[in-house]
Design a protein around this motif. Structure first.
Motif, PDB file in Angstrom:
ATOM      1  N   ASN A 141      47.772  10.785  74.671  1.00  0.00           N
ATOM      2  CA  ASN A 141      48.109  11.848  74.580  1.00  0.00           C
ATOM      3  C   ASN A 141      48.940  11.024  73.111  1.00  0.00           C
ATOM      4  N   THR A 142      49.071   9.898  73.150  1.00  0.00           N
ATOM      5  CA  THR A 142      50.317   9.327  71.333  1.00  0.00           C
ATOM      6  C   THR A 142      48.905   9.828  70.869  1.00  0.00           C
ATOM      7  N   LEU A 143      48.030   8.946  70.779  1.00  0.00           N
ATOM      8  CA  LEU A 143      46.584   9.133  69.838  1.00  0.00           C
ATOM      9  C   LEU A 143      46.622  10.858  68.773  1.00  0.00           C
ATOM     10  N   VAL A 144      46.728  11.848  69.995  1.00  0.00           N
ATOM     11  CA  VAL A 144      46.315  12.913  70.340  1.00  0.00           C
ATOM     12  C   VAL A 144      47.237  13.804  69.199  1.00  0.00           C
ATOM     13  N   ALA A 145      48.791  13.517  69.378  1.00  0.00           N
ATOM     14  CA  ALA A 145      49.690  13.593  68.626  1.00  0.00           C
ATOM     15  C   ALA A 145      50.763  13.001  67.862  1.00  0.00           C
ATOM     16  N   ALA A 146      49.516  11.367  67.123  1.00  0.00           N
ATOM     17  CA  ALA A 146      49.415  10.994  65.628  1.00  0.00           C
ATOM     18  C   ALA A 146      49.011  12.067  65.190  1.00  0.00           C
ATOM     19  N   LEU A 147      47.101  12.404  64.969  1.00  0.00           N
ATOM     20  CA  LEU A 147      46.675  13.206  64.613  1.00  0.00           C
ATOM     21  C   LEU A 147      46.890  14.488  64.201  1.00  0.00           C
ATOM     22  N   VAL A 148      47.784  15.152  64.983  1.00  0.00           N
ATOM     23  CA  VAL A 148      47.846  16.112  64.792  1.00  0.00           C
ATOM     24  C   VAL A 148      49.467  16.455  63.746  1.00  0.00           C
ATOM     25  N   ALA A 149      50.179  15.368  63.903  1.00  0.00           N
ATOM     26  CA  ALA A 149      50.999  15.156  63.150  1.00  0.00           C
ATOM     27  C   ALA A 149      50.854  14.389  61.729  1.00  0.00           C
ATOM     28  N   ALA A 150      49.507  14.098  61.496  1.00  0.00           N
ATOM     29  CA  ALA A 150      49.394  13.465  60.277  1.00  0.00           C
ATOM     30  C   ALA A 150      48.755  14.869  59.921  1.00  0.00           C
ATOM     31  N   ALA A 151      47.799  15.526  60.446  1.00  0.00           N
ATOM     32  CA  ALA A 151      47.386  16.729  59.761  1.00  0.00           C
ATOM     33  C   ALA A 151      48.753  17.882  59.449  1.00  0.00           C
ATOM     34  N   ALA A 152      49.390  17.491  59.479  1.00  0.00           N
ATOM     35  CA  ALA A 152      50.218  18.959  59.584  1.00  0.00           C
ATOM     36  C   ALA A 152      50.668  18.880  58.186  1.00  0.00           C
ATOM     37  N   PRO A 153      51.091  20.160  57.762  1.00  0.00           N
ATOM     38  CA  PRO A 153      51.195  20.708  55.953  1.00  0.00           C
ATOM     39  C   PRO A 153      52.502  20.019  56.127  1.00  0.00           C
ATOM     40  N   GLN A 154      52.615  19.255  54.383  1.00  0.00           N
ATOM     41  CA  GLN A 154      53.793  19.425  54.270  1.00  0.00           C
ATOM     42  C   GLN A 154      54.846  20.392  53.829  1.00  0.00           C
ATOM     43  N   LEU A 155      55.568  20.608  53.456  1.00  0.00           N
ATOM     44  CA  LEU A 155      55.905  22.074  52.584  1.00  0.00           C
ATOM     45  C   LEU A 155      57.000  21.303  51.918  1.00  0.00           C
ATOM     46  N   ASN A 156      56.624  21.757  50.062  1.00  0.00           N
ATOM     47  CA  ASN A 156      57.506  20.817  49.911  1.00  0.00           C
ATOM     48  C   ASN A 156      58.351  22.459  48.918  1.00  0.00           C
ATOM     49  N   SER A 157      60.179  22.767  49.561  1.00  0.00           N
ATOM     50  CA  SER A 157      60.239  23.555  48.518  1.00  0.00           C
ATOM     51  C   SER A 157      61.129  23.408  47.289  1.00  0.00           C
ATOM     52  N   ASP A 158      61.090  22.342  46.605  1.00  0.00           N
ATOM     53  CA  ASP A 158      62.001  21.991  45.969  1.00  0.00           C
ATOM     54  C   ASP A 158      61.984  23.388  44.482  1.00  0.00           C
ATOM     55  N   GLY A 159      60.127  23.608  44.394  1.00  0.00           N
ATOM     56  CA  GLY A 159      59.595  25.061  42.957  1.00  0.00           C
ATOM     57  C   GLY A 159      59.806  25.634  43.581  1.00  0.00           C
ATOM     58  N   ILE A 160      60.273  26.459  45.081  1.00  0.00           N
ATOM     59  CA  ILE A 160      60.346  27.473  45.942  1.00  0.00           C
ATOM     60  C   ILE A 160      62.102  28.670  45.425  1.00  0.00           C
ATOM     61  N   VAL A 161      62.982  26.697  45.553  1.00  0.00           N
ATOM     62  CA  VAL A 161      64.065  27.083  44.797  1.00  0.00           C
ATOM     63  C   VAL A 161      64.671  26.943  44.140  1.00  0.00           C
ATOM     64  N   GLN A 162      64.003  25.829  43.452  1.00  0.00           N
ATOM     65  CA  GLN A 162      63.882  26.225  41.267  1.00  0.00           C
ATOM     66  C   GLN A 162      63.390  27.912  40.593  1.00  0.00           C
ATOM     67  N   TRP A 163      62.096  27.652  41.121  1.00  0.00           N
ATOM     68  CA  TRP A 163      61.989  29.438  41.396  1.00  0.00           C
ATOM     69  C   TRP A 163      62.650  30.719  42.125  1.00  0.00           C
ATOM     70  N   GLY A 164      63.838  30.319  42.552  1.00  0.00           N
ATOM     71  CA  GLY A 164      65.019  31.651  42.802  1.00  0.00           C
ATOM     72  C   GLY A 164      65.738  31.289  41.986  1.00  0.00           C
ATOM     73  N   VAL A 165      66.279  30.215  42.026  1.00  0.00           N
ATOM     74  CA  VAL A 165      67.111  30.110  41.186  1.00  0.00           C
ATOM     75  C   VAL A 165      67.162  30.559  39.429  1.00  0.00           C
ATOM     76  N   LYS A 166      66.130  29.940  38.880  1.00  0.00           N
ATOM     77  CA  LYS A 166      65.910  30.316  38.106  1.00  0.00           C
ATOM     78  C   LYS A 166      65.068  31.853  37.572  1.00  0.00           C
ATOM     79  N   ASN A 167      64.720  32.666  38.747  1.00  0.00           N
ATOM     80  CA  ASN A 167      64.296  34.357  38.637  1.00  0.00           C
ATOM     81  C   ASN A 167      65.509  35.017  38.992  1.00  0.00           C
ATOM     82  N   ILE A 168      65.339  35.044  40.327  1.00  0.00           N
ATOM     83  CA  ILE A 168      66.226  36.225  42.066  1.00  0.00           C
ATOM     84  C   ILE A 168      67.725  36.035  41.175  1.00  0.00           C
ATOM     85  N   ILE A 169      68.335  35.172  40.874  1.00  0.00           N
ATOM     86  CA  ILE A 169      69.884  34.812  40.770  1.00  0.00           C
ATOM     87  C   ILE A 169      70.258  35.993  39.533  1.00  0.00           C
ATOM     88  N   PRO A 170      69.819  35.507  38.106  1.00  0.00           N
ATOM     89  CA  PRO A 170      70.344  36.697  37.028  1.00  0.00           C
ATOM     90  C   PRO A 170      69.934  37.607  37.137  1.00  0.00           C
TER      91      PRO A 170
END
Length: 87
Positions: free
Chosen positions: A2-31
């Motif tokens: 089970n730990t091997l499966v959990a490690a494989l699932v955690a390694a395959a999980a997508p990484q979400l980088n929200s820095d670009g979303i926040v910068q876009w919101g500050v640049k476009n939505i707030i003005p």
């Protein structure tokens, strides 16, 4: 097993980088939001409601100050905590 499966699932999980979303919101939505607020203030100024406009502008400025203070504390929380709680 089970730990091997959990490690494989955690390694395959997508990484979400929200820095670009926040910068876009500050640049476009707030003005755009500030544009609508400004248009509303100008429209009500044409009707002679200057006291309400002054109150609205004051509330907007106070809100910006509170948001800036929260961002300051969020950004420098480690430094502030180590300064206040020096051992």
């Amino acid at each position: 097993m089970n730990t091997l499966v959990a490690a494989l699932v955690a390694a395959a999980a997508p990484q979400l980088n929200s820095d670009g979303i926040v910068q876009w919101g500050v640049k476009n939505i707030i003005p755009i939001i500030l544009l609508f607020v400004g248009i509303g203030i100008i429209a009500s100024a044409r009707k002679g409601q200057m006291s309400q406009n002054a109150l609205t502008v004051t509330n907007i400025l106070l809100g910006c100050i509170v948001i800036a203070g929260a961002a300051l504390f969020y950004g420098f929380a480690d430094n502030i905590a180590s300064f206040v709680f020096q051992s």
